[in-house]
Scaffold this motif. Structure first.
Motif, mmCIF file in Angstrom:
data_model
loop_
_atom_site.group_PDB
_atom_site.id
_atom_site.type_symbol
_atom_site.label_atom_id
_atom_site.label_comp_id
_atom_site.label_asym_id
_atom_site.label_seq_id
_atom_site.Cartn_x
_atom_site.Cartn_y
_atom_site.Cartn_z
ATOM 1 N N LEU A 1 1.140 39.734 59.116
ATOM 2 C CA LEU A 1 2.237 39.129 59.874
ATOM 3 C C LEU A 1 2.023 37.623 60.061
ATOM 4 O O LEU A 1 2.929 36.819 59.818
ATOM 5 C CB LEU A 1 2.323 39.824 61.236
ATOM 6 C CG LEU A 1 3.530 39.484 62.098
ATOM 7 C CD1 LEU A 1 4.811 39.935 61.409
ATOM 8 C CD2 LEU A 1 3.414 40.154 63.462
ATOM 9 N N PHE A 2 0.824 37.241 60.475
ATOM 10 C CA PHE A 2 0.614 35.848 60.847
ATOM 11 C C PHE A 2 0.302 34.945 59.663
ATOM 12 O O PHE A 2 0.512 33.745 59.723
ATOM 13 C CB PHE A 2 -0.469 35.745 61.932
ATOM 14 C CG PHE A 2 0.040 36.209 63.265
ATOM 15 C CD1 PHE A 2 0.712 35.335 64.105
ATOM 16 C CD2 PHE A 2 -0.099 37.534 63.650
ATOM 17 C CE1 PHE A 2 1.214 35.761 65.318
ATOM 18 C CE2 PHE A 2 0.398 37.974 64.866
ATOM 19 C CZ PHE A 2 1.060 37.093 65.707
ATOM 20 N N ARG A 3 -0.206 35.545 58.570
ATOM 21 C CA ARG A 3 -0.403 34.713 57.386
ATOM 22 C C ARG A 3 0.887 34.613 56.588
ATOM 23 O O ARG A 3 1.042 33.731 55.741
ATOM 24 C CB ARG A 3 -1.511 35.277 56.494
ATOM 25 C CG ARG A 3 -2.894 35.121 57.116
ATOM 26 C CD ARG A 3 -3.970 35.314 56.091
ATOM 27 N NE ARG A 3 -3.830 36.589 55.389
ATOM 28 C CZ ARG A 3 -4.551 36.927 54.341
ATOM 29 N NH1 ARG A 3 -5.436 36.099 53.858
ATOM 30 N NH2 ARG A 3 -4.380 38.100 53.784
ATOM 31 N N LEU B 1 7.242 27.961 62.391
ATOM 32 C CA LEU B 1 8.177 29.001 62.841
ATOM 33 C C LEU B 1 7.564 29.790 63.994
ATOM 34 O O LEU B 1 8.218 30.084 64.993
ATOM 35 C CB LEU B 1 8.490 29.911 61.649
ATOM 36 C CG LEU B 1 9.531 31.013 61.833
ATOM 37 C CD1 LEU B 1 10.226 31.257 60.502
ATOM 38 C CD2 LEU B 1 8.935 32.308 62.336
ATOM 39 N N GLN B 2 6.252 30.114 63.861
ATOM 40 C CA GLN B 2 5.583 30.852 64.934
ATOM 41 C C GLN B 2 5.572 30.046 66.231
ATOM 42 O O GLN B 2 5.773 30.584 67.322
ATOM 43 C CB GLN B 2 4.150 31.197 64.525
ATOM 44 C CG GLN B 2 4.068 32.195 63.375
ATOM 45 C CD GLN B 2 2.638 32.395 62.902
ATOM 46 O OE1 GLN B 2 1.689 32.308 63.669
ATOM 47 N NE2 GLN B 2 2.485 32.644 61.609
ATOM 48 N N LEU B 3 5.331 28.738 66.105
ATOM 49 C CA LEU B 3 5.330 27.878 67.299
ATOM 50 C C LEU B 3 6.693 27.910 67.978
ATOM 51 O O LEU B 3 6.802 28.051 69.202
ATOM 52 C CB LEU B 3 4.981 26.435 66.914
ATOM 53 C CG LEU B 3 3.521 26.183 66.533
ATOM 54 C CD1 LEU B 3 3.349 24.785 65.957
ATOM 55 C CD2 LEU B 3 2.621 26.373 67.744
ATOM 56 N N LEU B 4 7.747 27.812 67.170
ATOM 57 C CA LEU B 4 9.103 27.822 67.730
ATOM 58 C C LEU B 4 9.411 29.163 68.383
ATOM 59 O O LEU B 4 10.035 29.229 69.442
ATOM 60 C CB LEU B 4 10.127 27.504 66.635
ATOM 61 C CG LEU B 4 10.088 26.049 66.152
ATOM 62 C CD1 LEU B 4 10.901 25.880 64.872
ATOM 63 C CD2 LEU B 4 10.596 25.111 67.243
ATOM 64 N N LEU B 5 8.944 30.250 67.769
ATOM 65 C CA LEU B 5 9.161 31.578 68.342
ATOM 66 C C LEU B 5 8.526 31.694 69.725
ATOM 67 O O LEU B 5 9.149 32.150 70.677
ATOM 68 C CB LEU B 5 8.573 32.663 67.429
ATOM 69 C CG LEU B 5 9.411 33.105 66.237
ATOM 70 C CD1 LEU B 5 8.674 34.173 65.446
ATOM 71 C CD2 LEU B 5 10.758 33.646 66.715
ATOM 72 N N TRP B 6 7.264 31.277 69.828
ATOM 73 C CA TRP B 6 6.582 31.375 71.117
ATOM 74 C C TRP B 6 7.255 30.497 72.162
ATOM 75 O O TRP B 6 7.435 30.888 73.303
ATOM 76 C CB TRP B 6 5.103 30.962 70.997
ATOM 77 C CG TRP B 6 4.263 32.007 70.356
ATOM 78 C CD1 TRP B 6 3.657 31.934 69.131
ATOM 79 C CD2 TRP B 6 3.935 33.284 70.875
ATOM 80 N NE1 TRP B 6 2.984 33.087 68.860
ATOM 81 C CE2 TRP B 6 3.123 33.935 69.916
ATOM 82 C CE3 TRP B 6 4.239 33.965 72.060
ATOM 83 C CZ2 TRP B 6 2.617 35.218 70.097
ATOM 84 C CZ3 TRP B 6 3.726 35.235 72.249
ATOM 85 C CH2 TRP B 6 2.932 35.855 71.282
ATOM 86 N N PHE B 7 7.628 29.287 71.727
ATOM 87 C CA PHE B 7 8.225 28.340 72.665
ATOM 88 C C PHE B 7 9.553 28.852 73.222
ATOM 89 O O PHE B 7 9.906 28.613 74.372
ATOM 90 C CB PHE B 7 8.415 26.988 71.966
ATOM 91 C CG PHE B 7 8.757 25.874 72.908
ATOM 92 C CD1 PHE B 7 7.935 25.600 73.999
ATOM 93 C CD2 PHE B 7 9.885 25.102 72.721
ATOM 94 C CE1 PHE B 7 8.226 24.578 74.872
ATOM 95 C CE2 PHE B 7 10.182 24.072 73.597
ATOM 96 C CZ PHE B 7 9.355 23.807 74.672
ATOM 97 N N ASN B 8 10.276 29.600 72.386
ATOM 98 C CA ASN B 8 11.591 30.090 72.794
ATOM 99 C C ASN B 8 11.570 31.550 73.233
ATOM 100 O O ASN B 8 12.603 32.217 73.266
ATOM 101 C CB ASN B 8 12.592 29.917 71.652
ATOM 102 C CG ASN B 8 12.815 28.442 71.359
ATOM 103 O OD1 ASN B 8 13.184 27.674 72.243
ATOM 104 N ND2 ASN B 8 12.538 28.028 70.132
ATOM 105 N N LEU B 9 10.384 32.035 73.585
ATOM 106 C CA LEU B 9 10.228 33.437 73.949
ATOM 107 C C LEU B 9 11.163 33.830 75.094
ATOM 108 O O LEU B 9 11.636 34.968 75.175
ATOM 109 C CB LEU B 9 8.769 33.707 74.346
ATOM 110 C CG LEU B 9 8.326 35.165 74.292
ATOM 111 C CD1 LEU B 9 8.341 35.678 72.857
ATOM 112 C CD2 LEU B 9 6.914 35.322 74.871
#
Lengths: 287, 254
Positions: free
Chosen positions: A113-115, A121-129
């Motif tokens: 999943l993370f690789r 994109l992952q940063l944006l996902l967490w930020f907009n959780l």
């Protein structure tokens, strides 16, 4: 043109010849290519010296409080995300090598999943959780609004740390696989539990294989923290950008940021060399 | 007196291969037992069952009267938890064919690792004991050497000291001289002979028949996962009763 005459041996001249001075071979190709490179380098330095860049401004901003604060944030985030990544990575690597299929597939799924998705994109996902979970918490015990919990720091730490863990798990797994199976048996034979033998016997040996790629990973991470600027984390590049948005000294501030990244990465390379020597103990060819 | 090892109909299979069948034997305190037999005869597997590097799957094995690896619940035997298995392993010391010293620790560090980390001895106390063990195996001057700086024979002697440091009630040797250059075999056998003379209970898988004859009290010949013949060392080696034993001895000695 004739070939130079070969030296012919006869008993009278052998001793004379043996006393002659040996001249070292000249490598003309090396001399020419080195000269070309030096000339190109000089041209490059000259170009920057006469270019439209104000070096005095670079000097002023090198120690500007906002820049130093950004540098500190970059270092803090790198260290925290790496620490989280190593903890997750070691756990995932051990889980991946477990005979338990649930543990094993969870570890495989995590790395997949993370690789498999871009860090930004992952940063944006967490930020907009907060968009999907307005309230975070444990029902009945504790809860808080997501927008107050997921600060830029928290989002960057989660995004970078989780992503780092996925890569570190593969590095650690390679290290664990490099340790001879006899070492596990020897550790068991003196009564060690699985976790104690991992900590005292297996991991210290795996570290020799793990440190070089892990150092590489850490260096990559230091630079990847700059992506956290998109979620308003006040790291080095983010702060440099903020300054040039107001004063338009774009190149000067990019040079300032580049300088500090190079300093941090250079320091890390020295640290890595020290660690490599530390874990090469007992290994005959320590290179 | 309770035997140190008591095996009753011990069996073990790897998938469809029956590696051990009906192994029944007792080993008394102070006894030196040599297991001999062709490769694949199950002698190493049996040794590894005693300290639970392998799990036997039928029969029962007792160490000083305590059931190894299982606990009884009604008419079934349930495997012990890992921590209990680790606890039981402390009673046995194992010496491996390929030494398996910890390469990142010095000779002294190898020996003190178990006592300090597992038995929770004070480091100074463990080091003192380790130095006396190094003296016993003739390597006092190599305390600070790493395994890579030692010859095979020296590594195996450190490995013996490492096993002894746990003060085991039983020493297991798995072909301890098979990986050594011929001129280094003698120094390891000398250490083992010394241990035997001190009254150490030992089970040795070996191809050194002269060692078995001179030091062993009893020789057990295994083939196809079964005990074929057992008897006093000199008697069995010079006057084997079974045809398979005779065939094996003839092949080894020729």
């Amino acid at each position: 043109m004739t070939e130079p005459a070969a030296v012919v041996l006869d008993s009278a001249s052998a001793l004379d010849i043996a006393q002659l001075r040996h001249v070292r071979p000249r490598h003309w190709g090396r001399i020419v290519s080195a000269t070309c490179l030096l000339v190109l380098l000089a041209l490059l330095v000259h170009a920057f010296a006469i270019g439209q860049i104000n070096w005095a401004t670079v000097g002023v901003y090198l120690t500007w409080p906002t820049i130093l604060a950004g540098l500190l944030n970059t270092i803090i985030m790198s260290v925290c995300a790496m620490a989280l990544g190593i903890v997750l990575g070691v756990a995932a690597a051990v889980a991946r090598m477990s005979p338990n299929p649930v543990l094993r597939s969870t570890a495989i799924g995590y790395a997949w999943l993370f690789r498999g998705t871009p860090v930004i994109l992952q940063l944006l996902l967490w930020f907009n959780l907060a968009l999907i979970f307005p309230v975070l918490g444990i029902p009945g015990l504790w809860s808080a609004r997501a927008v107050t919990v997921i600060t830029p720091f928290a989002a960057a730490l989660l995004g970078l740390g989780l992503n780092e863990g996925a890569y570190v798990s593969e590095i650690v797994r390679a290290g664990l696989l490099s340790v001879d199976a006899g070492q596990y048996e020897a550790a068991k034979s003196i009564g060690m539990s699985h976790s104690l033998s991992l900590r005292r016997i297996i991991l210290p040996q795996a570290m020799r294989v793990v440190v070089p790629p892990l150092g590489n990973q850490f260096i990559t991470l230091v630079k990847t923290t700059s992506l956290a600027s998109v979620i308003e984390y006040a790291e080095l590049l983010h702060n440099a950008e903020n300054i040039y948005y107001s004063n338009a000294k774009v190149m000067e501030l990019l040079f300032v940021a580049a300088f500090w990244y190079l300093v941090v990465v250079t320091a890390l390379s020295f640290g890595q060399a020290v660690l490599e020597r530390r874990f090469a103990r007992g290994i005959a060819r320590a290179r | 007196m309770t035997p140190i090892v008591s095996a009753v109909k011990v069996g073990k299979s790897f998938g469809t291969v029956q590696a051990l069948s009906d192994i029944t034997m007792d080993v008394a305190a102070g006894e030196v037992v040599c297991l001999i037999g062709p490769s694949g005869s199950g002698k190493t597997t049996f040794l590894r069952c005693i300290n639970q590097l392998e799990r036997f799957d039928s029969g029962a094995l007792f160490l000083e009267g305590e059931l190894v690896g299982y606990r009884r619940a009604g008419d079934r035997l349930h495997p012990l938890a890992e921590a209990q298995i680790a606890q039981q392993r402390r009673a046995t010391g194992m010496v491996f064919q390929r030494f398996n010293l910890f390469p990142h620790l010095t000779a002294l560090g190898n020996i003190t690792e178990g006592p300090v980390q597992v038995l929770r001895q004070r480091p100074a106390e463990a080091a003192e004991h380790a130095r006396s063990l190094l003296a016993q195996v003739g390597l006092s001057h190599k305390a600070d050497a790493y395994p890579s700086q030692l010859s095979g024979g020296q590594q195996q002697r450190v490995a013996i000291a490492r096993a002894l440091a746990m003060r085991p009630r039983l020493m297991l040797f798995d072909e301890p001289t098979s990986a050594l250059d011929p001129e280094l075999v003698g120094e390891v056998l000398a250490v083992m002979r010394d241990l035997a003379e001190r009254g150490t209970t030992m089970i040795t898988v070996t191809h050194e028949l002269s060692f078995a004859r001179e030091v062993g009290h009893r020789v057990i010949f295994m083939d196809g996962g079964r005990v074929v013949e057992t008897g006093p060392a000199r008697e069995l080696l010079s006057n084997p009763q079974e045809a398979r034993t005779r065939g094996f001895l003839a092949a080894v000695l020729s």
